[in-house]
Write a protein that holds these residues in place. Structure first.
Motif, mmCIF file in Angstrom:
data_model
loop_
_atom_site.group_PDB
_atom_site.id
_atom_site.type_symbol
_atom_site.label_atom_id
_atom_site.label_comp_id
_atom_site.label_asym_id
_atom_site.label_seq_id
_atom_site.Cartn_x
_atom_site.Cartn_y
_atom_site.Cartn_z
ATOM 1 N N UNK A 446 0.817 -1.209 0.000
ATOM 2 C CA UNK A 446 0.000 0.000 0.000
ATOM 3 C C UNK A 446 0.855 1.266 0.000
ATOM 4 N N UNK A 447 2.171 1.098 0.061
ATOM 5 C CA UNK A 447 3.093 2.231 -0.017
ATOM 6 C C UNK A 447 3.615 2.314 -1.453
ATOM 7 N N UNK A 448 3.259 3.349 -2.216
ATOM 8 C CA UNK A 448 3.619 3.406 -3.636
ATOM 9 C C UNK A 448 5.115 3.297 -3.904
ATOM 10 N N UNK A 449 5.943 3.841 -3.007
ATOM 11 C CA UNK A 449 7.383 3.787 -3.238
ATOM 12 C C UNK A 449 7.914 2.385 -3.344
ATOM 13 N N UNK A 450 7.310 1.442 -2.637
ATOM 14 C CA UNK A 450 7.686 0.032 -2.773
ATOM 15 C C UNK A 450 6.814 -0.682 -3.800
ATOM 16 N N UNK A 451 5.514 -0.384 -3.799
ATOM 17 C CA UNK A 451 4.590 -1.091 -4.683
ATOM 18 C C UNK A 451 4.944 -0.893 -6.157
ATOM 19 N N UNK A 452 5.360 0.305 -6.533
ATOM 20 C CA UNK A 452 5.719 0.557 -7.933
ATOM 21 C C UNK A 452 6.883 -0.329 -8.349
ATOM 22 N N UNK A 453 7.894 -0.422 -7.499
ATOM 23 C CA UNK A 453 9.066 -1.246 -7.815
ATOM 24 C C UNK A 453 8.678 -2.714 -7.918
#
Length: 498
Positions: A446-453
């Motif tokens: 749910x944290x985009x900084x990790x989810x995008x990767x």
């Protein structure tokens, strides 16, 4: 002379270059996004999420679609079903007069208490599902861009290197920042987790999952290079240490150093779940990559046992903070277990369409267990699947589970049947295991900084998993085999070097 109205191109630009240019733009947008998404505090603000949605949306527009085969189109169709179902539930939650489903009871209660007519809504907080749309949207865009860009083997390996090198850079920054000034994250004052490394993230658990994922990628790049340095045929495991330590190649030293850097940052986060699941992902990656080099009868058992032993050794010597937290708090958190029970009661009361996307913080207080400490506000369920079910309903949560089962089935089949070009599918499988399992005890995805990767890598792994392994050549895959030249083209850039 070009016909009137036809697009004009610079002189000398060939048709192949004109076709490849949009795909190259899409690839570089994806590379930049995966490298920079963790930087602004995990991209967890609405402004950052909106920005990455725009960038990834542009990437998706220019991504190549002509090269998709039947299997890849079928998987894209499944993603389309999930998107359509999600959009239907979102419409019902946002509609003033939905076709079906009863509004949330609190609206009638509020109207009666105030003596003022209120327009009811299925969502407990009107329009909140619209404001929260960015998080699931950025995940779908990331996996879609990774899937389309990843159909090219060279670009798939380039994405792997971007994730690896950017992860090493964030790990180095996190360790240095913790040693020099542990009270700040970038230019912002650090309000929590002062004893732990968080890198560019706010939460140390998310940082642990990110550094663990980057360690998985670096480990696979290391093992691939080690395998290429060994003679063809079955590996002689006993001779590997002496062969490498006598005169280690520079690229092996670089890969090992970056792997150690990511592991050090991961352990310094102090996250129990993040570290343990990252070690599990490393064991899975090692076993899947070397499966054909292991003895047939006892190879799998020995690999898992050996990997577990190495993990325990690392945990003993590098995870002093982790061991201390296990000693003090144990393996589970009573507050989270009570939160899960309370969330299940929410789901039981609103099984079809939930309480509204992004409304967990508004709906949870009415269900909060008295066994949970009154300190703090639970604005997130610490279990992404339960939160999806409580916010969007059981049908959407079930569809998400089915989609993940298909993802794992495709990646496992690829990792167990392919004979070459294993790095990308195995990396995607290992990171998917880490991300999904950690999201069942926290909110990593749910944290985009990790989810995008993670999603971009998983999408790329899916695309490469649906390419026939028999069609892969060392030149196309970007792997440089000893005594064999490599072809460098715009369509398949070299990926074998670090």
């Amino acid at each position: 002379m070009a016909p009137e109205g036809a697009p004009s191109y610079p002189a000398g630009m060939t048709q192949r270059t004109r076709i490849a240019a949009p795909g190259r733009l899409s690839a570089w947008l994806l590379f930049a996004t995966t490298a920079l998404a963790p930087l602004p505090f995990g991209s967890n603000t609405p402004t950052a999420i909106a920005f990455w949605c725009i960038v990834l949306g542009t990437c998706l527009v220019f991504a190549p679609v002509r090269s998709l085969n039947t299997s890849q189109l079928a998987l894209a169709g499944l993603a389309g079903i999930v998107v359509v179902a999600y959009a239907l539930v979102l419409y019902v939650q946002l509609s003033a007069q939905p076709w079906f489903a009863a509004p949330y009871p609190i609206w009638h209660e509020a109207a009666a208490a105030l003596g003022v007519p209120l327009s009811p809504s299925i969502s407990i907080a009107r329009n909140q599902p619209w404001f929260e749309l960015g998080r699931p949207l950025v995940c779908m865009l990331a996996i879609g861009c990774g899937f389309l860009v990843g159909t090219d083997r060279g670009r798939a390996r380039q994405l792997l290197k971007v994730i690896a090198w950017s992860g090493a850079a964030y790990a180095l920054y996190g360790i240095l920042a913790h040693l020099i000034d542990p009270t700040h994250i970038l230019w912002r004052e650090k309000e929590a987790y002062l004893p732990y490394v968080t890198g560019a993230f706010i939460n140390h658990n998310t940082a642990a999952a990110y550094f663990g994922s980057c360690a998985v990628v670096w480990s696979l790049l290391l093992w691939e290079r080690v395998r290429l340095e060994m003679p063809r045929g079955p590996l002689q495991w006993r001779t590997i240490p002496s062969s490498l330590l006598s005169s280690p190649p520079t690229k092996i030293v670089v890969a090992f150093a970056n792997l150690f850097l990511c592991l050090a940052a991961m352990f310094m986060t102090g996250s129990r779940g993040g570290v343990v699941l990252s070690l599990l992902a490393l064991i899975v990656a090692f076993t899947a990559f070397f499966r054909r080099d292991l003895p047939r009868r006892s190879g799998l058992v020995n690999a898992i046992a050996g990997g577990g032993a190495v993990a325990l050794i690392l945990l003993q010597f590098m995870g002093a903070g982790i061991n201390a937290r296990f000693d003090i708090q144990g393996a589970s958190d009573e507050g989270r277990l009570e939160t899960y029970r309370s969330t299940l009661r929410m789901i039981a009361d609103h099984p079809w369409f939930g309480t509204g996307q992004g409304t967990f913080a508004y709906a949870f207080p009415a269900y909060r267990s008295p066994n949970i400490s009154m300190w703090g506000v639970w604005d997130i369920a610490h279990n992404t699947l339960l939160e999806i079910a409580s916010d969007m309903g059981i049908p959407i949560a079930t569809l998400v589970v089915v989609a993940w089962i298909v993802v794992f089935a495709v990646l496992i089949r690829s990792a167990s049947t392919r004979r070459r070009d294993l790095v990308v599918p195995v990396a995607a499988l290992s990171v998917a295991i880490l991300g999904v399992l950690h999201s069942l005890i926290d909110f990593t995805l749910q944290i985009p900084g990790y989810a995008i990767v993670a999603m971009a890598l998983i999408g790329t792994g899916l695309a490469q998993s649906l390419v026939a392994s028999g069609d892969i050549t060392p030149q196309k895959s970007g792997i440089l085999v000893k005594n064999q030249s490599r072809v460098n083209t715009d369509e398949s850039p070299p990926g074998g070097d670090f």
